[in-house]
Write a protein that holds these residues in place. Structure first.
Motif, PDB file in Angstrom:
ATOM      1  N   VAL A  60       6.607 -18.032 -25.247  1.00  0.00           N
ATOM      2  CA  VAL A  60       6.000 -18.742 -24.115  1.00  0.00           C
ATOM      3  C   VAL A  60       6.283 -17.928 -22.855  1.00  0.00           C
ATOM      4  N   THR A  61       5.277 -17.802 -21.979  1.00  0.00           N
ATOM      5  CA  THR A  61       5.477 -17.108 -20.693  1.00  0.00           C
ATOM      6  C   THR A  61       5.215 -18.089 -19.552  1.00  0.00           C
ATOM      7  N   ALA A  62       6.082 -18.053 -18.539  1.00  0.00           N
ATOM      8  CA  ALA A  62       5.893 -18.921 -17.374  1.00  0.00           C
ATOM      9  C   ALA A  62       6.062 -18.106 -16.105  1.00  0.00           C
ATOM     10  N   GLN A  63       5.463 -18.605 -15.031  1.00  0.00           N
ATOM     11  CA  GLN A  63       5.583 -17.949 -13.724  1.00  0.00           C
ATOM     12  C   GLN A  63       6.052 -18.992 -12.721  1.00  0.00           C
ATOM     13  N   THR A  64       7.074 -18.676 -11.958  1.00  0.00           N
ATOM     14  CA  THR A  64       7.616 -19.647 -10.999  1.00  0.00           C
ATOM     15  C   THR A  64       7.839 -18.980  -9.649  1.00  0.00           C
ATOM     16  N   PRO A  65       7.397 -19.649  -8.573  1.00  0.00           N
ATOM     17  CA  PRO A  65       7.599 -19.065  -7.242  1.00  0.00           C
ATOM     18  C   PRO A  65       9.012 -19.300  -6.721  1.00  0.00           C
ATOM     19  N   THR A  66       9.351 -18.555  -5.677  1.00  0.00           N
ATOM     20  CA  THR A  66      10.625 -18.789  -5.028  1.00  0.00           C
ATOM     21  C   THR A  66      10.434 -19.871  -3.949  1.00  0.00           C
ATOM     22  N   ASN A  67      11.520 -20.353  -3.403  1.00  0.00           N
ATOM     23  CA  ASN A  67      11.405 -21.340  -2.319  1.00  0.00           C
ATOM     24  C   ASN A  67      12.377 -20.975  -1.209  1.00  0.00           C
ATOM     25  N   ILE A  68      12.033 -21.379   0.005  1.00  0.00           N
ATOM     26  CA  ILE A  68      12.896 -21.100   1.156  1.00  0.00           C
ATOM     27  C   ILE A  68      13.236 -22.422   1.826  1.00  0.00           C
ATOM     28  N   ALA A  69      14.524 -22.657   2.022  1.00  0.00           N
ATOM     29  CA  ALA A  69      14.945 -23.939   2.603  1.00  0.00           C
ATOM     30  C   ALA A  69      14.683 -23.971   4.102  1.00  0.00           C
TER      31      ALA A  69
ATOM     32  N   SER B 282      12.865 -27.717   1.178  1.00  0.00           N
ATOM     33  CA  SER B 282      12.368 -26.334   1.138  1.00  0.00           C
ATOM     34  C   SER B 282      10.854 -26.301   1.074  1.00  0.00           C
ATOM     35  N   VAL B 283      10.336 -25.115   1.309  1.00  0.00           N
ATOM     36  CA  VAL B 283       8.912 -24.870   1.135  1.00  0.00           C
ATOM     37  C   VAL B 283       8.790 -23.845  -0.001  1.00  0.00           C
ATOM     38  N   THR B 284       7.889 -24.141  -0.930  1.00  0.00           N
ATOM     39  CA  THR B 284       7.695 -23.239  -2.067  1.00  0.00           C
ATOM     40  C   THR B 284       6.656 -22.193  -1.685  1.00  0.00           C
ATOM     41  N   LEU B 285       6.957 -20.929  -1.956  1.00  0.00           N
ATOM     42  CA  LEU B 285       6.044 -19.857  -1.541  1.00  0.00           C
ATOM     43  C   LEU B 285       4.913 -19.672  -2.551  1.00  0.00           C
ATOM     44  N   ASP B 286       3.898 -18.953  -2.124  1.00  0.00           N
ATOM     45  CA  ASP B 286       2.745 -18.684  -2.975  1.00  0.00           C
ATOM     46  C   ASP B 286       3.192 -17.866  -4.192  1.00  0.00           C
ATOM     47  N   PRO B 287       2.969 -18.395  -5.418  1.00  0.00           N
ATOM     48  CA  PRO B 287       3.451 -17.679  -6.607  1.00  0.00           C
ATOM     49  C   PRO B 287       2.812 -16.305  -6.785  1.00  0.00           C
ATOM     50  N   ALA B 288       1.700 -16.064  -6.103  1.00  0.00           N
ATOM     51  CA  ALA B 288       1.039 -14.765  -6.268  1.00  0.00           C
ATOM     52  C   ALA B 288       1.886 -13.634  -5.672  1.00  0.00           C
ATOM     53  N   HIS B 289       2.765 -13.961  -4.716  1.00  0.00           N
ATOM     54  CA  HIS B 289       3.450 -12.882  -4.005  1.00  0.00           C
ATOM     55  C   HIS B 289       4.925 -12.735  -4.317  1.00  0.00           C
ATOM     56  N   LEU B 290       5.670 -13.849  -4.302  1.00  0.00           N
ATOM     57  CA  LEU B 290       7.093 -13.733  -4.632  1.00  0.00           C
ATOM     58  C   LEU B 290       7.368 -14.675  -5.794  1.00  0.00           C
ATOM     59  N   CYS B 291       7.503 -14.120  -6.972  1.00  0.00           N
ATOM     60  CA  CYS B 291       7.704 -15.005  -8.104  1.00  0.00           C
ATOM     61  C   CYS B 291       8.486 -14.311  -9.223  1.00  0.00           C
ATOM     62  N   THR B 292       8.887 -15.139 -10.167  1.00  0.00           N
ATOM     63  CA  THR B 292       9.514 -14.658 -11.392  1.00  0.00           C
ATOM     64  C   THR B 292       8.556 -14.912 -12.542  1.00  0.00           C
ATOM     65  N   ILE B 293       8.454 -13.959 -13.446  1.00  0.00           N
ATOM     66  CA  ILE B 293       7.689 -14.181 -14.679  1.00  0.00           C
ATOM     67  C   ILE B 293       8.673 -14.030 -15.827  1.00  0.00           C
ATOM     68  N   THR B 294       8.744 -15.061 -16.639  1.00  0.00           N
ATOM     69  CA  THR B 294       9.726 -15.054 -17.729  1.00  0.00           C
ATOM     70  C   THR B 294       9.035 -15.343 -19.057  1.00  0.00           C
ATOM     71  N   THR B 295       9.333 -14.512 -20.052  1.00  0.00           N
ATOM     72  CA  THR B 295       8.845 -14.774 -21.403  1.00  0.00           C
ATOM     73  C   THR B 295      10.044 -15.127 -22.272  1.00  0.00           C
ATOM     74  N   VAL B 296       9.945 -16.249 -22.962  1.00  0.00           N
ATOM     75  CA  VAL B 296      11.025 -16.626 -23.890  1.00  0.00           C
ATOM     76  C   VAL B 296      10.453 -16.603 -25.299  1.00  0.00           C
ATOM     77  N   ALA B 297      11.257 -16.155 -26.234  1.00  0.00           N
ATOM     78  CA  ALA B 297      10.783 -16.052 -27.618  1.00  0.00           C
ATOM     79  C   ALA B 297      11.851 -16.580 -28.560  1.00  0.00           C
ATOM     80  N   VAL B 298      11.396 -17.164 -29.655  1.00  0.00           N
ATOM     81  CA  VAL B 298      12.328 -17.617 -30.692  1.00  0.00           C
ATOM     82  C   VAL B 298      11.836 -17.081 -32.032  1.00  0.00           C
ATOM     83  N   SER B 299      12.770 -16.669 -32.859  1.00  0.00           N
ATOM     84  CA  SER B 299      12.397 -16.177 -34.181  1.00  0.00           C
ATOM     85  C   SER B 299      13.608 -16.315 -35.101  1.00  0.00           C
ATOM     86  N   PRO B 300      13.377 -16.602 -36.378  1.00  0.00           N
ATOM     87  CA  PRO B 300      14.523 -16.688 -37.308  1.00  0.00           C
ATOM     88  C   PRO B 300      15.183 -15.319 -37.485  1.00  0.00           C
ATOM     89  N   SER B 301      14.476 -14.256 -37.066  1.00  0.00           N
ATOM     90  CA  SER B 301      15.078 -12.912 -37.222  1.00  0.00           C
ATOM     91  C   SER B 301      16.036 -12.566 -36.079  1.00  0.00           C
TER      92      SER B 301
END
Ligand SMILES: Nc1ncnc2c1ncn2[C@@H]1O[C@H](COP(=O)(O)OP(=O)(O)OP(=O)(O)O)[C@@H](O)[C@H]1O
Ligand SMILES: C[C@@](O)(CCOP(=O)(O)OP(=O)(O)O)CC(=O)O
Length: 394
Positions: free
Chosen positions: A10-19, A40-59
């Motif tokens: 699964v891949t998700a994208q989350t913006p940063t926020n500034i208090a 806080s105010v959440t910034l536009d995810p297009a510019h300052l964000c994290t993209i995280t992919t998480v994976a699970v496998s029996p291997s």
């Protein structure tokens, strides 16, 4: 579980926020429970964000994580707390096409791999931990089909990094400090979504992208132990400011919003100075940016721009509207121009449309900018070359 060959990702994208009303100080270090509410105010995810992919496998034979391409340890308490809390809420997952069937209890034995990338400097006072932990918790929750809503997930992200709980929502977000000892009522709620006040424009002046010397975690621990101003702020000042800020946001009252935002940033940095040993997050360039904004706001008679600084020298500037943002860009580029051999395109990053509105297409246009009238006679505000770059966002 079926065969040993599958991988679920699964891949998700989350913006940063500034208090705009700062969190600074914990009443519980392990659960990450704050001494006051924050907004806080959440910034536009297009510019300052994290993209995280998480994976699970029996291997996979252990949990592993890569941050910006480099493997990091997941053994720290904060990562372990987030992983444990999400695993405890994992549900059955079935994907017939891929031959995947994971029973609820299987999640305890399965391992995850995490690859995360921040599209902005990490640990430089631009809230990378906020976007990072919010994204990690959100992606893991989707991977494991946890049924919790974003409010409930925010209480888990909080255990990764306090400010992360506010990044699970867009718009303006409040982290309610809560009262319960187990932290169950310390979570984030959305005050208004990003459409409510969409004329605001946020510009970030990156003064330095270097990793800061005192992390927020260490800095706020020292402040809690030594600053009397922090006690007064948490008890007397912030509760009133939170109410006023909520009103200002609800009514889109930029005058009150700007006054509260600037005052709260300044008080947070005053708490840092009141800490023993004192913590200096802002530098001369930060102070010059404040001076530039204060002089302009004062000359207009009504605030055009609000400034706020987190645990670092970088300025987050919130302009009332596009017109104010256009003027702000011109003033910033006059006072802090890129060096003559620099590329304007890598100096101003993000949405460049305001730069265009300001009539600035190349370095010659920057050189032709007239001095802002309000800084005439202020030698300290004359042209300098100290900014790393500017982001236009929101
Ligand atoms: N994408 C990510 N995924 C998971 N964890 C991350 C990610 N990015 C940063 N972090 C964690 O956050 C830490 C940096 O947090 P820190 O509070 O020092 O800086 P910051 O969040 O950038 O600045 P500040 O909170 O003061 O604005 C990193 O060392 C790492 O542990
Ligand atoms: C100045 C701040 O940005 C402090 C953020 O601190 P963190 O959330 O990074 O701290 P930990 O909870 O210890 O991880 C203000 C704010 O975001 O409210």
């Amino acid at each position: 579980m079926a065969e040993k060959t599958w991988v679920r990702m699964v891949t998700a994208q989350t913006p940063t926020n500034i208090a705009v009303i700062k969190y600074w100080g914990k009443r519980d270090e392990t659960l990450i429970l704050p001494v006051n509410d924050s907004i806080s105010v959440t910034l536009d995810p297009a510019h300052l964000c994290t993209i995280t992919t998480v994976a699970v496998s029996p291997s996979f034979d252990q949990d592993r994580m890569w941050l910006n391409g480099k493997e990091i340890s997941l053994s720290g308490g904060r990562y372990q707390n987030c992983l444990r809390e999400i695993r405890a809420r994992a549900c059955e997952v079935e994907d017939k096409e891929k031959g995947i069937k994971i029973a609820k209890n299987d999640w305890e034995k399965l391992h995850v791999h995490v690859a995360s990338y921040n599209n902005f400097p990490t640990a430089a006072g631009l809230a990378s931990s906020a976007a990072g932990f919010a994204c990690l918790v959100f992606a893991l929750a989707k991977l494991m089909k946890a049924k919790e809503d974003n409010c409930e997930l925010s209480a888990i992200a909080r255990q990764g990094s306090g400010s992360a709980c506010r990044s699970l929502f867009g718009g303006f977000v409040k982290w309610i400090m809560g009262k319960a000892e187990d932290g169950s009522d310390s979570l984030a709620v959305q005050l208004v979504d990003e459409k409510h006040w969409d004329e605001l424009v946020i510009i970030i002046a990156v003064v330095s992208s270097r990793q800061k010397e005192t992390s927020s975690t260490t800095g706020m621990r020292d402040s809690v132990e030594t600053s009397l101003l922090l006690q007064h702020r948490a008890k007397e000042v912030v509760p009133k400011r939170i109410k006023q800020m909520e009103e200002a946001i609800k009514n889109r009252d930029f005058g009150s919003f700007a006054q509260l935002t600037c005052a709260d940033s300044n008080q947070f940095h005053a708490v840092c100075l009141d800490t023993c040993p004192p913590i200096f997050y802002m530098n001369d360039t930060s102070h010059r940016i404040i001076s530039c904004v204060e002089k302009w706001n004062c000359s207009e008679g009504t605030p055009q721009v609000a400034y706020t600084f987190d645990a670092g020298p970088n300025a987050v500037l919130i302009a009332h509207n596009r017109k104010a943002a256009t003027q702000l860009i011109q003033k910033l580029l006059f006072c802090f121009p890129p060096s003559s051999d620099a590329d304007l395109n890598s100096y101003v990053i993000g949405d460049k449309s305001i730069l265009k509105d300001a009539g600035i297409e190349d370095i010659m246009d920057v050189e032709a900018l007239p001095p802002p009238p309000e800084i005439k006679g202020c030698p300290e505000m004359q042209r300098r070359c100290e900014l790393f770059h500017l982001y236009e966002t929101w």
